[in-house]
Design a protein around this motif. Structure first.
Motif, PDB file in Angstrom:
ATOM      1  N   ALA A 178       0.815  -1.224   0.000  1.00  0.00           N
ATOM      2  CA  ALA A 178       0.000   0.000   0.000  1.00  0.00           C
ATOM      3  C   ALA A 178       0.843   1.266   0.000  1.00  0.00           C
ATOM      4  N   ALA A 179       2.107   1.160   0.413  1.00  0.00           N
ATOM      5  CA  ALA A 179       3.009   2.318   0.470  1.00  0.00           C
ATOM      6  C   ALA A 179       4.357   1.929  -0.110  1.00  0.00           C
ATOM      7  N   PRO A 180       4.416   1.692  -1.441  1.00  0.00           N
ATOM      8  CA  PRO A 180       5.640   1.145  -2.045  1.00  0.00           C
ATOM      9  C   PRO A 180       6.840   2.076  -1.999  1.00  0.00           C
ATOM     10  N   ASP A 181       6.630   3.366  -1.822  1.00  0.00           N
ATOM     11  CA  ASP A 181       7.741   4.317  -1.806  1.00  0.00           C
ATOM     12  C   ASP A 181       8.174   4.699  -0.390  1.00  0.00           C
ATOM     13  N   TRP A 182       7.588   4.049   0.610  1.00  0.00           N
ATOM     14  CA  TRP A 182       7.876   4.392   2.011  1.00  0.00           C
ATOM     15  C   TRP A 182       8.786   3.340   2.631  1.00  0.00           C
ATOM     16  N   THR A 183       9.755   3.826   3.398  1.00  0.00           N
ATOM     17  CA  THR A 183      10.660   2.940   4.130  1.00  0.00           C
ATOM     18  C   THR A 183      10.803   3.468   5.552  1.00  0.00           C
ATOM     19  N   PRO A 184      10.561   2.646   6.569  1.00  0.00           N
ATOM     20  CA  PRO A 184      10.687   3.137   7.943  1.00  0.00           C
ATOM     21  C   PRO A 184      12.150   3.347   8.336  1.00  0.00           C
TER      22      PRO A 184
END
Length: 343
Positions: free
Chosen positions: A82-88
């Motif tokens: 759902a958030a392919p461009d997000w990295t924690p």
């Protein structure tokens, strides 16, 4: 000569767990496992640590850690989808025990990350740190292992990602509400995982409502933020992850299969924009001659439905035959073709 491929995170974890029960009498290990299963499956909340000593922790890690790892990794895949461009860049694991969720996060996202594992059982933290020290991952080796009481009054450091896996069922209703509220306050993304039982689903359903009320957006598995369309008492939402059986699994459960399927329920919610799947396959696809039946949870206005995908749907038919329980539908890779007929 080509170099051998690097082991996966799951393989590295199994290697780190190998031999963990050396020196522990088999009967003692089995007794610890049986008690842990009773806590895991039961409905009796507690305000004391479930993992009491080194024997409990070793049995828990060898028996439950691979299954927890696979379930959490599957839930994290839903968030990543759902958030392919997000990295924690930071991760706090609440009630993390020996660190299965930290390993799952490491298997899901690359890059530097500050990891903190909180648990109220010192033996679990000590063993978790020992296992992480055997990982080739710099993130896991640098993780902070901190004792904390998991319940009412809990305070969490702010983090990009907060995970709470197989913990809510151990808590009283008041403590459960407090932990979810604090996770929603502290995390930009929150992922909660519980056993895939009717009771585990109800805890996730209740927590999902709490996260939405706190202003978060549901990223997975649901396609929307609205009320769950499942009628309580008639069915429950859960998914399945395949787990390689350890020798301890085989000793305690018997059976000859080299694997088992871990059933789990989960919710992932965020404070940043996400793109949930159009629909989610909520049961194993039923393949018939010339057609595939898919049970779906779709947009809020559509609710639950069953789709019949036939050969006339072209690329969608092949995609349906390859689809698995928990997958998005339709898959982005499927050709446009005609829409499946919903019954």
């Amino acid at each position: 000569m080509n170099a051998a491929p690097a082991p996966t995170t799951a393989e590295t974890l199994r290697s780190a767990l190998a031999g963990l029960l050396d020196g522990l009498p088999p009967k003692q290990a089995s007794a610890a496992v049986e008690r842990l299963i009773a806590n895991y499956r039961g409905a009796t909340p507690t305000d004391a640590p479930v993992l009491r000593d080194r024997s409990d922790v070793a049995a828990y890690a060898a028996y439950r850690m691979p299954a927890t790892f696979e379930a959490v990794r599957s839930a994290l895949d839903g968030l990543a989808e759902a958030a392919p461009d997000w990295t924690p860049g930071s991760h706090v694991d609440v009630g993390g025990g020996t660190g299965a969720a930290a390993w799952a996060v490491d298997a899901t996202w690359d890059g530097p990350r500050a990891t903190t594992v909180l648990d109220w059982a010192e033996p679990a933290l000590a063993l978790g740190k020992e296992l992480a020290g055997r990982s080739p991952s710099a993130v896991l080796r640098a993780a902070e292992w901190r004792r904390a009481v998991i319940g009412s009054g809990i305070g969490l450091p702010d983090a990009d990602l907060v995970t709470v896996s197989y913990v809510l069922g151990e808590l009283t209703a008041e403590a459960r509400t407090a932990v979810v509220a604090e996770a929603a306050r502290a995390g930009r993304a929150v992922v909660l995982i519980e056993p895939g039982t009717p009771q585990g689903y109800l805890r996730i359903r209740e927590a999902r409502e709490q996260l939405v009320a706190a202003g978060m957006t549901v990223a997975a598995p649901c396609p929307h933020d609205g009320a769950c369309p499942i009628e309580v008492g008639q069915d429950w939402c859960h998914f399945s992850a395949r787990v390689s059986r350890s020798s301890l699994h085989r000793k305690v459960k018997g059976g000859s299969l080299p694997y088992e399927d871990e059933k789990f329920a989960y919710v992932a919610a965020t404070r940043f924009p996400v793109t949930p799947v159009p629909s989610r396959i909520t049961r194993r696809p039923q393949i018939r001659k010339g057609l595939v039946l898919l049970d779906l949870c779709g947009p809020e206005e559509a609710g639950l439905s069953r789709a019949t995908v036939t050969k006339r749907h072209g690329g969608l038919y092949k995609a349906a035959r390859d689809a698995e329980w928990g997958d998005a539908w339709p898959p982005a890779s499927a050709s446009a073709g005609a829409d499946a007929d919903a019954e």
